[in-house]
Each structure stands twice: as structure tokens, then as C-alpha cells.
Design a protein around this motif. Structure first.
Motif, PDB file in Angstrom:
ATOM      1  N   LEU A   1       0.810  -1.418  -0.021  1.00 52.08           N
ATOM      2  CA  LEU A   1       0.251   0.222   0.235  1.00 52.08           C
ATOM      3  C   LEU A   1       1.094   1.096   0.320  1.00 52.08           C
ATOM      4  N   TYR A   2       0.621   1.954  -0.706  1.00 47.04           N
ATOM      5  CA  TYR A   2       1.469   2.990  -0.950  1.00 47.04           C
ATOM      6  C   TYR A   2       1.066   4.163  -1.564  1.00 47.04           C
ATOM      7  N   LYS A   3       0.964   5.357  -2.290  1.00 46.31           N
ATOM      8  CA  LYS A   3       0.404   6.121  -3.230  1.00 46.31           C
ATOM      9  C   LYS A   3       1.782   7.598  -3.397  1.00 46.31           C
ATOM     10  N   LEU A   4       2.465   7.538  -4.724  1.00 47.11           N
ATOM     11  CA  LEU A   4       2.936   9.031  -4.609  1.00 47.11           C
ATOM     12  C   LEU A   4       2.238  10.164  -4.662  1.00 47.11           C
ATOM     13  N   ASN A   5       2.985  10.664  -4.248  1.00 47.26           N
ATOM     14  CA  ASN A   5       2.586  12.549  -4.771  1.00 47.26           C
ATOM     15  C   ASN A   5       1.903  13.669  -3.602  1.00 47.26           C
ATOM     16  N   ALA A   6       2.028  12.949  -1.994  1.00 50.01           N
ATOM     17  CA  ALA A   6       1.156  12.566  -1.231  1.00 50.01           C
ATOM     18  C   ALA A   6       0.602  13.888  -0.766  1.00 50.01           C
ATOM     19  N   GLY A   7      -0.459  14.193  -1.045  1.00 46.45           N
ATOM     20  CA  GLY A   7      -1.400  15.633  -1.182  1.00 46.45           C
ATOM     21  C   GLY A   7      -1.384  16.230  -2.141  1.00 46.45           C
ATOM     22  N   GLN A   8      -0.830  15.439  -3.077  1.00 45.53           N
ATOM     23  CA  GLN A   8      -0.870  16.161  -4.687  1.00 45.53           C
ATOM     24  C   GLN A   8      -0.452  17.696  -4.501  1.00 45.53           C
ATOM     25  N   THR A   9       1.239  17.630  -4.019  1.00 42.94           N
ATOM     26  CA  THR A   9       1.749  18.820  -3.894  1.00 42.94           C
ATOM     27  C   THR A   9       2.837  18.564  -5.390  1.00 42.94           C
ATOM     28  N   SER A  10       3.381  17.611  -6.214  1.00 42.84           N
ATOM     29  CA  SER A  10       4.263  18.003  -7.137  1.00 42.84           C
ATOM     30  C   SER A  10       3.273  17.667  -8.633  1.00 42.84           C
ATOM     31  N   VAL A  11       3.762  18.379  -9.425  1.00 47.22           N
ATOM     32  CA  VAL A  11       3.304  18.422 -10.737  1.00 47.22           C
ATOM     33  C   VAL A  11       4.137  17.222 -11.666  1.00 47.22           C
ATOM     34  N   TYR A  12       3.218  16.664 -12.205  1.00 44.04           N
ATOM     35  CA  TYR A  12       3.476  15.254 -12.118  1.00 44.04           C
ATOM     36  C   TYR A  12       2.604  14.170 -12.082  1.00 44.04           C
ATOM     37  N   ARG A  13       2.368  13.209 -13.455  1.00 43.65           N
ATOM     38  CA  ARG A  13       1.440  12.199 -13.570  1.00 43.65           C
ATOM     39  C   ARG A  13       2.084  11.143 -12.664  1.00 43.65           C
ATOM     40  N   VAL A  14       1.450   9.906 -12.623  1.00 41.68           N
ATOM     41  CA  VAL A  14       1.865   8.346 -11.846  1.00 41.68           C
ATOM     42  C   VAL A  14       1.019   7.164 -12.020  1.00 41.68           C
ATOM     43  N   ASN A  15       1.723   6.215 -13.376  1.00 43.85           N
ATOM     44  CA  ASN A  15       1.086   5.471 -13.873  1.00 43.85           C
ATOM     45  C   ASN A  15       1.080   3.898 -13.524  1.00 43.85           C
ATOM     46  N   TYR A  16       0.111   3.446 -12.048  1.00 46.88           N
ATOM     47  CA  TYR A  16       0.764   2.703 -11.178  1.00 46.88           C
ATOM     48  C   TYR A  16       0.733   0.840 -12.334  1.00 46.88           C
ATOM     49  N   PRO A  17       1.024  -0.388 -11.792  1.00 45.10           N
ATOM     50  CA  PRO A  17       0.901  -1.802 -12.697  1.00 45.10           C
ATOM     51  C   PRO A  17      -0.698  -1.229 -11.541  1.00 45.10           C
ATOM     52  N   ILE A  18      -1.435  -2.457 -12.791  1.00 41.71           N
ATOM     53  CA  ILE A  18      -3.291  -2.266 -12.125  1.00 41.71           C
ATOM     54  C   ILE A  18      -3.237  -3.176 -11.145  1.00 41.71           C
ATOM     55  N   GLU A  19      -2.613  -3.738 -10.392  1.00 41.66           N
ATOM     56  CA  GLU A  19      -2.313  -4.598  -8.587  1.00 41.66           C
ATOM     57  C   GLU A  19      -2.690  -3.361  -8.010  1.00 41.66           C
ATOM     58  N   THR A  20      -2.129  -2.024  -8.105  1.00 38.70           N
ATOM     59  CA  THR A  20      -1.514  -0.521  -7.124  1.00 38.70           C
ATOM     60  C   THR A  20      -2.905  -0.176  -7.244  1.00 38.70           C
ATOM     61  N   VAL A  21      -3.653  -0.227  -8.470  1.00 38.80           N
ATOM     62  CA  VAL A  21      -4.244   0.636  -8.882  1.00 38.80           C
ATOM     63  C   VAL A  21      -5.473  -0.201  -7.971  1.00 38.80           C
TER      64      VAL A  21
ATOM     65  N   GLY B   1      -6.319  13.496  -6.574  1.00 36.73           N
ATOM     66  CA  GLY B   1      -5.159  12.799  -7.578  1.00 36.73           C
ATOM     67  C   GLY B   1      -4.922  11.289  -8.032  1.00 36.73           C
ATOM     68  N   LEU B   2      -5.674  10.733  -7.345  1.00 39.27           N
ATOM     69  CA  LEU B   2      -5.826   8.907  -8.163  1.00 39.27           C
ATOM     70  C   LEU B   2      -6.115   9.136  -9.172  1.00 39.27           C
ATOM     71  N   ILE B   3      -8.013   9.846  -9.422  1.00 40.10           N
ATOM     72  CA  ILE B   3      -9.060  10.177 -10.260  1.00 40.10           C
ATOM     73  C   ILE B   3      -8.245  10.945 -11.255  1.00 40.10           C
ATOM     74  N   ALA B   4      -7.608  11.674 -11.260  1.00 37.93           N
ATOM     75  CA  ALA B   4      -7.091  13.012 -11.935  1.00 37.93           C
ATOM     76  C   ALA B   4      -6.228  12.125 -12.853  1.00 37.93           C
ATOM     77  N   ASP B   5      -5.340  11.025 -11.970  1.00 36.88           N
ATOM     78  CA  ASP B   5      -4.059  10.277 -13.208  1.00 36.88           C
ATOM     79  C   ASP B   5      -4.652   9.732 -14.146  1.00 36.88           C
ATOM     80  N   ALA B   6      -5.778   8.434 -13.743  1.00 39.68           N
ATOM     81  CA  ALA B   6      -6.149   7.528 -13.706  1.00 39.68           C
ATOM     82  C   ALA B   6      -6.804   8.213 -15.377  1.00 39.68           C
ATOM     83  N   GLY B   7      -8.209   8.822 -15.430  1.00 34.83           N
ATOM     84  CA  GLY B   7      -8.530  10.075 -16.303  1.00 34.83           C
ATOM     85  C   GLY B   7      -7.423   9.956 -17.249  1.00 34.83           C
TER      86      GLY B   7
END
Length: 929
Positions: free
Chosen positions: A579-599, A622-628
């Protein structure tokens, strides 16, 4: 070597003494400006900026020679292409001396919302009247008076306005004298303008070619018309205190029949209370109370965080009926669109409460960051706008902590930046600007919102306290002067003890931003690889050369691990649980592409709500924004987003729902012309999520409901209704007709816009649609309503299927009596997002291009907006090719950037639907009701 189009440096302005006498009947103004100069080198020629200004005489006097040297210009030449007047004198003015230049001139109060211009309004009898106002940023002070119109050429200003006695006249500073005007003949006026003009030869050049002309430029009025104004009305002469050192683009004057409300700040951080006023036309000034309260709080807050008192004796905020931008930060005299300043607590929609507060805070932040310290040149525009955006929200968060402003920022402002910056046709935050004609094209989401996003990233990494301490250093060192981006980085580096420029230059000088692809390598280790994110999904290795500095902020069930990705690929440890998520609080400027298992693991956390790891709404947004967005680029399937969306069935947070809404709207818009069964399935999923929330919250706004609950109610009912939820649609139509028949309580102000949209999109036939449309048009024409309510109605009119109504709406946009030029943007945007209007909108635009260009190219941002709206929504390569062919023989220089971006956005849509059409169709079959 710099290619900037700048003025010669043989002289430098130190002080302007400017007198202006506008005529609100003939739309001509007469002026005199006396400029104190430092003569830097021997010269017989002075070059300064003018645009649509007619100079009658120019007299140069030495003020530091033992023998006075006074001479009238022997010739006055104009270079229209460069907006320059060239004054040539007989005798050489020696260098290292001081001089005074006295110019008498005339100009036009134009109708272009630029320079010194006129704005119209209706008086109590319904008669059209006019007021005069200014908009000088970026390079339009030269339309009001001859000047050195560059941000680094700061000077002090004395302003005198000669105006009708019954009108209010405002400028940057406080009034120091007001007296009846006696025409002593010293001021140019229509009746003796011809005599004054005979002193010098005048020519106009256009890019090197010289054409003999007796009059440099015309005001569009005949000399006879000028003569008629020689019968003087009762006039007064209003003189203002001397300004501090400032740039020409921040000078301002407003003349009209204004009323005001007033308050004073506490004086706690400014040393004394600051007089704060809101001015508006008669009958509407009470709608300025909200803005006034915000302003008094913000002025004290900024004095505290910047460590510098507000340097002027007063601040005036004025609502202007015709105003191209949202607002303008003129020092001490901020001008606004009506809708950006006026908010009626009883009749305005709640969505405008936050935007009004933010706009006020943004403009007041500029009083320090932009006005006190000004960018050295326009390539540093982002310093002004990106910082004012970030610190504007910081102030709103201070004043309204219950609004969750930073989640709002992640939900609204960051996507504006990242969506535009995902295109090849984006530009770096800091972009070279040589020709002033290019400047307006960079007042966009990159300068404002990406600029603010990288500042937020840096301030989060350094800590906000350290960052603001660095800003205080910067302001102290450069106050009343000019600065560059490197000056800010230096101040922050000195404060923080790290070389900030080393990694921030990567963000300001390079186009784009990365997507971080995560690979789980085993043993609780992840490999993170960065590459440039393009929404077209077709990145070439030659485009992937930037290695960005990325604070990772890995969120785990126990903590946040502060790692930084500084190479192309690096490995990092994660918890055993996976269990982990990059960009805690969405303070940084990038997208994250996780493996489907992580999603899938993160989706389970989402279902736990506040008990799960993703309790911060910004992380869920942030999770929704990256996936979309990864669905758009093809790095994930669109169906992955649709499946993730179903995990939010128990979601309570407004901002999370708003992010879901944004992506659903985008998918449904792009898929709008696909088979009805597919579109129906997409709407059904949206309805299944939003309708239960709408039914739970209902239609009534209780006094005990908080701000975010009310916003969620509006959002849920909007999405349920537009997804054909029977219960919502029935109630919307019932309430609409009760409201139209006079029951204002039937439709709360917050719900009027959404309901207009729901009833139009669910009309059962064209006859019903026409009846509804006419009723909404009547609401738009009701001038007794607050401006925001009228604009909501205007915007709603574009949401129809009827080609006849769409054509009527388009024709309205060309008729100033129906739609103010500034408000045409609502028409363009509304039609641009209506899939049923796209083809007719394009046909009308292409067939009437010359007419539209002639009308809106006066305001280049408006025409750019029209181009963006008419092009960007298309989803077929065939249509894109047709559009490219149409523009191939047009001179697109002035709107090249928005055109390029709109075409690329359309290609993104076309590639997306080409790539995922089949998988979405299969998903629709499986999920058919």
C-alpha cells in the motif's frame, strides 16, 4: 543576443506630469505630458511609444545646462509597426544632463477595451451613457499618452484629470486638490488643435516604408466634430498625489457616475488603517460588500506575510461594465469585470462567492508582487501571475479555512495547467518574448496555473514558512524596482541554504512535465521511471530529454516518506503491504502510472472512506485525475477509469465528486457521436453514482448547510439531471416553470444555471426546447438581475440541439446590443462544449471569418478564445484536416498559439477514440441495463 523590441536607451524617463481631458460625447481626449528625463548620451532624437495618439507639439528643454536650451521638435515621425513616435530636434542635447519634454496630444476613447477606453451602461431612464476607464497591461499605456511603455522603465507620476463636475474621477493615488477648471489655453482642446499642430512635419512609417501624412494618426472623428465640443460643460480639475516609482502598465484612471462603499483595514500589520473602497454604478454598489470584507482582511494578511506594509494610502476596487479580462491590478486602483467583483448574498450563485474572493486576493497580492517589485521584462510574466495565483489562494485559505482551498486548487487549477502542458504546442513557464504583439498569448494556464503549481511544489518542499521568508528577502531587496526569475531563486536559496535554481530551472525553462511509471520489482521495492507526458500518447525519444526534479512524497499507511526522483529511473522502498501512493497531498507536478494491482489495492482503500489510507481528499482527487488522463494518452484503458470510478460509490467529499464529474463529462463529450447505446451506458454509470447523492441532499438549501455541502448538492443534481435521472429531471422542469412564472423561491440562485442546462438537454422535442430557450433568453435580458445570474443564463443558451436556436445564438454574439463584446466568450465556450452545436458553429465561423475577425481581433484574447472553442472539441481526423486547410492561407500570427493548441487538442480526442472505441463499446455491452 536579445531580440527584444525595445526603445533606445539614450534618454530615461524619471517623472511624468500628465494631464488628460476626456470628452464622453465625442470620445476624444486631449492631453499634455511633461516628462523629466535623464539624458544618457548626446542626442538629437527621442523615441517613445505611442499608439493611436496624435502629437501636436513636442518641446524639449534642458534643465541642467547653464544656458537654457529650449527647442520644438522639427519633425514628428511615427513607426506604426513598432508603436513608436520619433521626435527629432535641431540641436544636440548633451549626455549626462537632465531635460524636460513637454508633449501636447490627442487620442480616442476607443471601444476596444484597451488603453484609455469607453464603456457603456444604461442610466435610470434606460438611455445609453458612457464612462471612461483604462486597461494598460501589457503595452497599452501608449494608447493613452506618449510614454516609455516598458516594465523596467519605472518613473513617478503626477496625474491631473479634467472631467465633468458631476462625475467621480479616480486614479492610483489619493486626491490632493479638486477645483473648477478654467480653460486658460494651456491645455490642448478641439477648438485650437489645428493651430497647435502646424509646428512640426509629421510622417507615418510602417516597417521602414515612409508615407507622407500631415496627421500622424486619426481618432476616427472629424475635425468638425472636435469643434462642436468647444462649448465647455462645467468641468473640474482633479489632481492626485505623486505615485511611487512604478511601471506605465500599472497607471490607471476611471471616470464615471460611481457610488462607493468604504471600510478600513485593522491597521495591525500596515501600521495604520488602509482606506478600502468598492466603486460601482448607481444601484449595484451594495453587491460589493463581500469583496470589501475580503479586501480589508487580505491587505493586512499580505502586509504580514510579505513583511512590508501596503505602500499606498488607499485601495479602490471598481466594477467596470466592459472589461476584457477578469481584473487588473493597477496600483491602488484595481479594475474588475462586474461579475468578478459584485456578489449579491441573496441572489448570486454560491459558485461566484469563491471566485470573487480569489480574484480580489489575487489582485491585491499583485500590489506587492508585481507592483512593488515588477518583472524586468515580459518573459518573467509568470513571476507576477504564477505567484499571485498561489499566494492569492493562500490568502483565501487564511480568510475562509472551511473552504478547503488547496484541495480546490488540486481539483481545478492544476488540471488547467496540466491539460494544456500535455500538448506539444504548450510553452515553458518562462518564454522569450521579443515582439509586444506576442505578449497576450502567454497570459494563459501555463503562466498562471503551472506557475502557481511549481511554486506550491517548491513551497511544500522547502516549507511554506521558509519559502515566505525567502520572498520577504526578495521584496526587500528589489522593492520599487524590477527583478527576474533568477532574483527570486537567489533569495530563496539564501534563505533555505540550497541552490533552488538548480532544480527549479528545469521546471521554468522546459516545456511539459513527466509521467512517473511505477514498476513493482519485488522485495517491497518499486522502480520509478520518468518520461514526458503527452496526451497524444505518441512520445518520441527525441522529445524525452528533460530529467525533472520530482519530490515523491510516498504516502504509506503509517507515514509520508520524503524521497526525491532526480534521475531517469530510481528505486525506492515501499511497505510490505504493497500500500503506497506517490505525490502525497498532490503537491507535485506529475502524473503517476501504477501497475493495475496497485490501482486495485488503492481502490479498496478508497472504499474504506475516512478509515482508509487515502483520507486526504487531495489524494483521492489526484488518483482520479491520473487515471482519467492516462486513459486519454493511452497509457491506461478508458475502461480502467470507468471501473475505478465505481469505487467512489460511498464518497462524501465535494472535490472528489467534482473531479469525477469533470472526467465523465470529457468522456461523454468525446464519445457523443458514437452509437447511442454506448453513450447511454456511460450516462447510466454517471447516473448510478450521482443520483443517490442528489436524492440524499435534495433541492432545499438549509441555512445550516456549509459551503461545500451546497456545492456538492449543485454538482450532484446537475450530473443526475444531465444523465436523465427521471426524478431529478421531473423536479427540475417543475421548478423551472414555477420560477419563470414569478416564484423566485422555486429555484434557488445556486440551482438556476444547472436547471437551465438540465431542462434544455432533456427537452422532449424542438417545440419544448424553443419555449424553454425563449424563457431563458428573457432571464438573460432582465437587467435588474445581478450580473452573474444574467451570465449564467447567457451561457445556458448554448446548450441546445436545435440548429435554428444555435444560429440565433451565434448571431447574438455579433450584436453588441444583445451581447457585450467581452461576454461573447460565454457564447463561444458554451457552443464549444456542445457536441450538437460543433458542426454548425464551425460552419458559421468559417463562413463569417472575416466579420468575426474584424470584430474580435481588436481584443486578441477574445478571438483566440473563439478559435480555441470552435476547434478543440472535434473528434475526427477528417474534420481536423478541413480546419487546417481553412487556416492555411490565413495570417494567424496573433492567435497562432491558441490555434495550434486547439488543433492538437482535437487530435488528442481523435486518437483517443480511435484507440479505445472498441474497448468502451465492449464495456457498454457488458454493462447495458
Amino acid at each position: 543576443m536579445s531580440q527584444r523590441q525595445v526603445l533606445p536607451t539614450n534618454v530615461k524617463p524619471v517623472h511624468y506630469d500628465l494631464t488628460l481631458k476626456p470628452d464622453l460625447e465625442t470620445f476624444v481626449f486631449y492631453g499634455q505630458v511633461k516628462v523629466d528625463l535623464e539624458v544618457k548620451e548626446d542626442t538629437t532624437q527621442i523615441v517613445l511609444n505611442t499608439h493611436d495618439i496624435k502629437i501636436y507639439s513636442a518641446v524639449l528643454t534642458s534643465t541642467s545646462l547653464k544656458t537654457e536650451l529650449k527647442q520644438t521638435a522639427k519633425s514628428i515621425d511615427y513607426d506604426a509597426k513598432k508603436d513608436q513616435a520619433i521626435l527629432t530636434f535641431e540641436q544636440t542635447m548633451p549626455g549626462s544632463t537632465k531635460a524636460s519634454l513637454d508633449i501636447q496630444f490627442e487620442g480616442e476613447l476607443n471601444d476596444q477595451m484597451a488603453g484609455f477606453y469607453r464603456s457603456s451602461y444604461k442610466d435610470a431612464e434606460g438611455k445609453t451613457q458612457y464612462l471612461a476607464t483604462t486597461q494598460f497591461e501589457a503595452t497599452d499605456a501608449r494608447r493613452a499618452f506618449p510614454c516609455w511603455d516598458e516594465p523596467a522603465l519605472k518613473a513617478t507620476f503626477d496625474v491631473t484629470l479634467i472631467v465633468p463636475t458631476e462625475l467621480t474621477a479616480l486614479s492610483n493615488m489619493n486626491v490632493i486638490s479638486e477645483k473648477p477648471y478654467l480653460n486658460t489655453g494651456k491645455m490642448i482642446s478641439g477648438k485650437h488643435s489645428q493651430a497647435k499642430h502646424e509646428g512640426a512635419t509629421t510622417t507615418t512609417t510602417t516597417g521602414g516604408k515612409t508615407e507622407g501624412k500631415h496627421e500622424g494618426v486619426t481618432t476616427g472623428k472629424s475635425e468638425g466634430k472636435h469643434q462642436e465640443s468647444s462649448v465647455e460643460k462645467k468641468l473640474k480639475e482633479v489632481k492626485y498625489a505623486t505615485t511611487p516609482q512604478m511601471s506605465t502598465y500599472l497607471l490607471a484612471f476611471v471616470i464615471g457616475p460611481f457610488e462607493y462603499i468604504e471600510a478600513h483595514t485593522s491597521g495591525e500589520n500596515n501600521g495604520h488603517p488602509i482606506q478600502t473602497r468598492v466603486y460601482a454604478l448607481p444601484g449595484s454598489v451594495e453587491q460589493g460588500r463581500h469583496a470589501l470584507r475580503v479586501a480589508t482582511a487580505a491587505l493586512e494578511y499580505f502586509a504580514q506575510v510579505f513583511g512590508e506594509p501596503y505602500p499606498l494610502p488607499k485601495i479602490d476596487m471598481v466594477a467596470i461594465p466592459d472589461f476584457e479580462a477578469g481584473a487588473m491590478e493597477n496600483w491602488g486602483l484595481v479594475t474588475y469585470r462586474n461579475v468578478a467583483l459584485l456578489f449579491d448574498e441573496k441572489s448570486s450563485s454560491i459558485v461566484f462567492k469563491k471566485s470573487t474572493a480569489y480574484t480580489v486576493c489575487h489582485e491585491l497580492a499583485h500590489q506587492w508582487f508585481g507592483n512593488l517589485v515588477t518583472m524586468e521584462w515580459w518573459e518573467h510574466l509568470w513571476l507576477n501571475e504564477g505567484f499571485a495565483t498561489w499566494v492569492g489562494w493562500l490568502a483565501v485559505d487564511h480568510i475562509f479555512p472551511e473552504w478547503n482551498i488547496w484541495v480546490s486548487f488540486v481539483n481545478e487549477d492544476m488540471p488547467r495547467a496540466l491539460n494544456l502542458d500535455a500538448l506539444r504546442s504548450s510553452h515553458p513557464i518562462e518564454v522569450a518574448v521579443n515582439d509586444p504583439a506576442e505578449i497576450h498569448q502567454i497570459f494563459d494556464a501555463i503562466s498562471y496555473y503551472k506557475g502557481a503549481s511549481v511554486i506550491r511544489m517548491l513551497s511544500s518542499w522547502l516549507s511554506v514558512d521558509t519559502f515566505l521568508a525567502g520572498v520577504r528577502r526578495y521584496l526587500q531587496k528589489h522593492k520599487f524596482g524590477n527583478a527576474s526569475t533568477m532574483d527570486l531563486w537567489q533569495a530563496l536559496s539564501d534563505e533555505a541554504g540550497v541552490d533552488v535554481s538548480k532544480f527549479m530551472t528545469l521546471w521554468t525553462k522546459n516545456i511539459g512535465y513527466p509521467v512517473l511509471t511505477v514498476e513493482e520489482t519485488g522485495d517491497h521495492v518499486i522502480k520509478v521511471t520518468q518520461s514526458r507526458y503527452l496526451s497524444t500518447g505518441d512520445l518520441d525519444s527525441s522529445e524525452d530529454t528533460t530529467v525533472w526534479w520530482n519530490p515523491l512524497g510516498i504516502l504509506t499507511p503509517k507515514d509520508i516518506e520524503s524521497y526525491t526522483l532526480t534521475e531517469k529511473s530510481q528505486t525506492f522502498n515501499v511497505p510490505e503491504s504493497g500500500l503506497y501512493k506517490l505525490n502525497a497531498g498532490q503537491t507535485s507536478v506529475y502524473r503517476v502510472n501504477y501497475p493495475i494491482e496497485t490501482v486495485l489495492r488503492l481502490a479498496d482503500e478508497i472504499k474504506k472512506g475516512s478509515e482508509g489510507m487515502l483520507s486526504n481528499a487531495a489524494d483521492r482527487v489526484g488518483l482520479i485525475a491520473d487515471a482519467g488522463n492516462l486513459a486519454v494518452s493511452g497509457e491506461q484503458r478508458t475502461t480502467a477509469f470507468l471501473e475505478l470510478a465505481q469505487a467512489f460509490v460511498n464518497e462524501k467529499d465535494y472535490f472528489v465528486w467534482a473531479q469525477l464529474s469533470m472526467h465523465f463529462s470529457n468522456i461523454i463529450s468525446v464519445w457523443a457521436k458514437e452509437p447511442e447505446t454506448v453513450v447511454a451506458s456511460l450516462k447510466e454509470l454517471r447516473r448510478s453514482l450521482f443520483a443517490p447523492v442528489a436524492h440524499r441532499l435534495g433541492w432545499e438549501f438549509a441555512p445550516t448547510d456549509d459551503y461545500l455541502t451546497n456545492l456538492l448538492r449543485v454538482l450532484a443534481l446537475t450530473n443526475a439531471g444531465r444523465s436523465n435521472d427521471p426524478k431529478t429531471v421531473t423536479e427540475a422542469k417543475k421548478r423551472f416553470w414555477e420560477f419563470v412564472e414569478g416564484n423566485n423561491d422555486a429555484l434557488h440562485p445556486n440551482m438556476r444555471g444547472p436547471v437551465y442546462g438540465i431542462v434544455l438537454v432533456t427537452a422532449e422535442d424542438e417545440a419544448e426546447e424553443i419555449k424553454l430557450w425563449e424563457s431563458i433568453l428573457k432571464i438573460y435580458h432582465d437587467e435588474s438581475l445581478p450580473t452573474d445570474q444574467r451570465m449564467i443564463a447567457l451561457n445556458a443558451l448554448g446548450g441546445v440541439k436545435s440548429q435554428e436556436l444555435i444560429m440565433r445564438y451565434l448571431k447574438m454574439s455579433l450584436d453588441d446590443k444583445q451581447v457585450r463584446g467581452q461576454d461573447s466568450i460565454y457564447v463561444f465556450r458554451s457552443l464549444g462544449i456542445n457536441s450538437d452545436a460543433r458542426d454548425l458553429f464551425w460552419k458559421y465561423f468559417s463562413e463569417n471569418y472575416d466579420t468575426l475577425h474584424a470584430k474580435f481581433s481588436k481584443s486578441l484574447s477574445l478571438f483566440g478564445s473563439a478559435v480555441r472553442s470552435v476547434v478543440s472539441g472535434f473528434t475526427s481526423f477528417e474534420k481536423i484536416e478541413e480546419i487546417e486547410t481553412f487556416f492555411a492561407d490565413k495570417d494567424t500570427k496573433e492567435y497562432a498559439r491558441p490555434l495550434q493548441q486547439a488543433l492538437e487538442a482535437a487530435k488528442v480526442n481523435a486518437k483517443w477514440i480511435e484507440r479505445d472505441n472498441a474497448v468502451v463499446a465492449d464495456w457498454a455491452k457488458k454493462n447495458a441495463a
